[in-house]
Design a protein around this motif. Structure first.
Motif, PDB file in Angstrom:
ATOM      1  N   ALA A   1      28.399  64.571  35.671  1.00 53.41           N
ATOM      2  CA  ALA A   1      28.917  63.201  35.704  1.00 53.41           C
ATOM      3  C   ALA A   1      30.287  63.156  36.373  1.00 53.41           C
ATOM      4  CB  ALA A   1      28.986  62.641  34.280  1.00 53.41           C
ATOM      5  N   GLY A   2      31.124  64.145  36.081  1.00 51.53           N
ATOM      6  CA  GLY A   2      32.446  64.198  36.693  1.00 51.53           C
ATOM      7  C   GLY A   2      32.382  64.388  38.199  1.00 51.53           C
ATOM      8  N   LEU A   3      31.458  65.224  38.649  1.00 47.52           N
ATOM      9  CA  LEU A   3      31.290  65.432  40.089  1.00 47.52           C
ATOM     10  C   LEU A   3      30.696  64.199  40.754  1.00 47.52           C
ATOM     11  CD1 LEU A   3      29.942  69.097  40.011  1.00 47.52           C
ATOM     12  CD2 LEU A   3      32.216  68.363  40.764  1.00 47.52           C
ATOM     13  N   ASP A   4      29.779  63.518  40.051  1.00 45.04           N
ATOM     14  CA  ASP A   4      29.170  62.301  40.594  1.00 45.04           C
ATOM     15  C   ASP A   4      30.210  61.218  40.845  1.00 45.04           C
ATOM     16  OD1 ASP A   4      26.060  62.429  38.685  1.00 45.04           O
ATOM     17  OD2 ASP A   4      26.564  63.199  40.672  1.00 45.04           O
ATOM     18  N   SER A   5      31.183  61.116  39.950  1.00 43.24           N
ATOM     19  CA  SER A   5      32.163  60.028  40.058  1.00 43.24           C
ATOM     20  C   SER A   5      33.043  60.161  41.289  1.00 43.24           C
ATOM     21  CB  SER A   5      33.051  59.987  38.805  1.00 43.24           C
ATOM     22  OG  SER A   5      33.978  61.063  38.811  1.00 43.24           O
ATOM     23  N   GLY A   6      33.298  61.403  41.722  1.00 48.14           N
ATOM     24  CA  GLY A   6      34.150  61.622  42.891  1.00 48.14           C
ATOM     25  C   GLY A   6      35.616  61.342  42.640  1.00 48.14           C
ATOM     26  N   GLU A   7      35.994  61.102  41.385  1.00 53.47           N
ATOM     27  CA  GLU A   7      37.368  60.735  41.069  1.00 53.47           C
ATOM     28  C   GLU A   7      38.261  61.957  40.836  1.00 53.47           C
ATOM     29  OE1 GLU A   7      36.662  56.853  41.642  1.00 53.47           O
ATOM     30  OE2 GLU A   7      38.601  57.605  40.961  1.00 53.47           O
ATOM     31  N   ARG A   8      37.646  63.105  40.536  1.00 55.28           N
ATOM     32  CA  ARG A   8      38.432  64.306  40.220  1.00 55.28           C
ATOM     33  C   ARG A   8      38.012  65.460  41.116  1.00 55.28           C
ATOM     34  NH1 ARG A   8      37.457  65.339  34.035  1.00 55.28           N
ATOM     35  NH2 ARG A   8      35.371  64.571  34.562  1.00 55.28           N
ATOM     36  N   SER A   9      38.925  66.395  41.306  1.00 52.92           N
ATOM     37  CA  SER A   9      38.602  67.592  42.076  1.00 52.92           C
ATOM     38  C   SER A   9      37.689  68.497  41.251  1.00 52.92           C
ATOM     39  CB  SER A   9      39.889  68.344  42.429  1.00 52.92           C
ATOM     40  OG  SER A   9      40.475  68.896  41.256  1.00 52.92           O
TER      41      SER A   9
END
Length: 400
Positions: A346-354
């Motif tokens: 989910a974190g990678l999907d969002s594109g908001e964090r490295s």
């Protein structure tokens, strides 16, 4: 040879909504893949405003007819118009004499319910919206749910709750908590939107109801902003909105070139379902296992260890491992890893964090360790997953 005429087209959408943004993306796809020349009018802040639309000196309009004010404003429009919106069970609900491209509400709900059946659930409910002219699409999803349940000779449990606003927020959440507590468990719930699903996730947390152990939840929209705000990665059915935009643009192009276009609605099916942690119900007969999974879901990204779960439950680690092997066919560590991987995806999907920030935030400790886990469990690197350079397989199941 003369230059191709550039048609002036108004796009009446509220791009603050994921559905409208995706439709606009489909229109852009059509323009980019054809030779049509359009000068597009769209509000600079991407909001929907109707003031002065009756005086629009253009050639055509594509508009979101889910908004009753839009449908009313364009009822007597003399320009070519193509409508976009939700489908209706009754044919007379569609606007007359206007080509209409619809998201298939019945299929959206059917796909959500079939997924919940696939994960082993037998009871189902729907969280809807209060009845209102601007929510007709939500009532259509209710009708679809009731029809599916009636076909199975089952009672349709539908809760609309109340509209949410700062002054009624506590009341709204309390009503959701009371409804959730009244339901038999385990149960699968379909929310008519991701935003509604997000509220239920908060209500489950307030009530101490395990997701997905006791309540498995599916939303509709695949809204990236909602995904950032949910405490648990949310499963969601994806509209075929981009295809709707391409279809609407094609129909308007035909009308502009005086090609006869049928006014019968064109139904576009869902684009699929994005399965994440909120619906990954694993039938577990032992209450200790359900409590353990609930605790793991809450704390997996805090570098949780098996002995900490056992300590929380007040049992020995060996006993807890035996319960997990018996009920789920896997270890406590496997379930912790599953939730960490879901959070990382989910974190990678969002594109908001490295990638490094995702690794630390999801309890992997280092980018290198997350890289190793992704390669072992998913067959790709975190970067490849984020960039969609592969077809992601199903995350490791609770059966090992």
């Amino acid at each position: 040879m003369g230059a191709t005429k550039a048609y002036r087209i108004a796009l009446l959408f509220n791009a603050n909504k994921t559905f409208d943004r995706e439709v606009l993306g489909g229109i852009a796809d059509y323009l980019g893949s054809t030779r049509v020349a359009w000068e597009v009018f769209l509000e600079e802040d991407f909001c929907l405003r109707l003031a002065g639309i009756g005086n629009w000196q253009g050639d055509g309009i594509i508009a979101d007819f889910d908004d009753p004010d839009v449908a009313a404003a364009l009822a007597d429009c003399q320009l070519p118009v193509v409508a976009v919106g939700g489908s209706y069970a009754a044919e007379d609900q569609y606007p007359p004499n206007v080509p209409y491209v619809a998201t298939d509400n019945f299929q959206l709900v059917k796909q959500a319910r079939e997924h919940l059946i696939d994960v082993g659930l037998q009871r189902f409910a729907m969280f809807s919206l209060p009845e209102a002219p601007e929510n007709r699409w939500a009532q259509e999803r209710e009708h679809a749910f009731r029809r599916l349940m009636w076909n199975d000779r089952s009672e349709a449990e539908v809760f609309r709750g109340c509209a949410t606003a700062p002054c009624s927020w506590d009341e709204a959440l309390q009503g959701q908590v009371e409804w959730l507590r009244s339901l038999p468990k385990p149960i699968g719930i379909i929310a008519v939107t991701d935003a509604r699903a997000r509220q239920l996730l908060q209500a489950c947390s307030m009530a101490g109801i395990a997701v997905p152990g006791e309540v498995a939840l599916v939303g509709i929209d695949n809204d990236p902003l909602v995904r950032l705000l949910t405490p648990i990665p949310l499963t969601s059915v994806m509209h075929g909105a981009r295809e709707m935009g391409r279809t609407a643009a094609h129909l308007l192009s035909q009308k502009l070139h005086r090609v006869r276009v049928a006014n019968a609605p064109v139904l576009v099916p869902p684009a699929g379902i994005k399965v994440l942690a909120s619906s990954l119900h694993q039938p577990a007969g032992h209450p200790l296992v359900m409590r353990a999974c609930y605790y793991i879901r809450q704390h997996a990204c805090e570098s949780l260890k098996s002995h900490q779960v056992a300590m929380y439950l007040g049992v020995s680690r060996s006993s807890l491992e035996a319960y997990f092997r018996q009920e789920l066919g896997c270890s406590v560590h496997d379930v912790v890893l599953r939730y960490k991987l879901e959070a990382a995806k989910a974190g990678l999907d969002s594109g908001e964090r490295s990638i490094a920030e995702v690794a630390l935030g999801c309890g992997f400790g280092s980018t290198q360790y997350m890289h190793l886990v992704f390669k072992r469990e998913l067959g790709c690197t975190p970067r490849a997953y984020r960039d969609r350079e592969f077809e992601a397989p199903q995350l490791l199941s609770a059966n090992g």
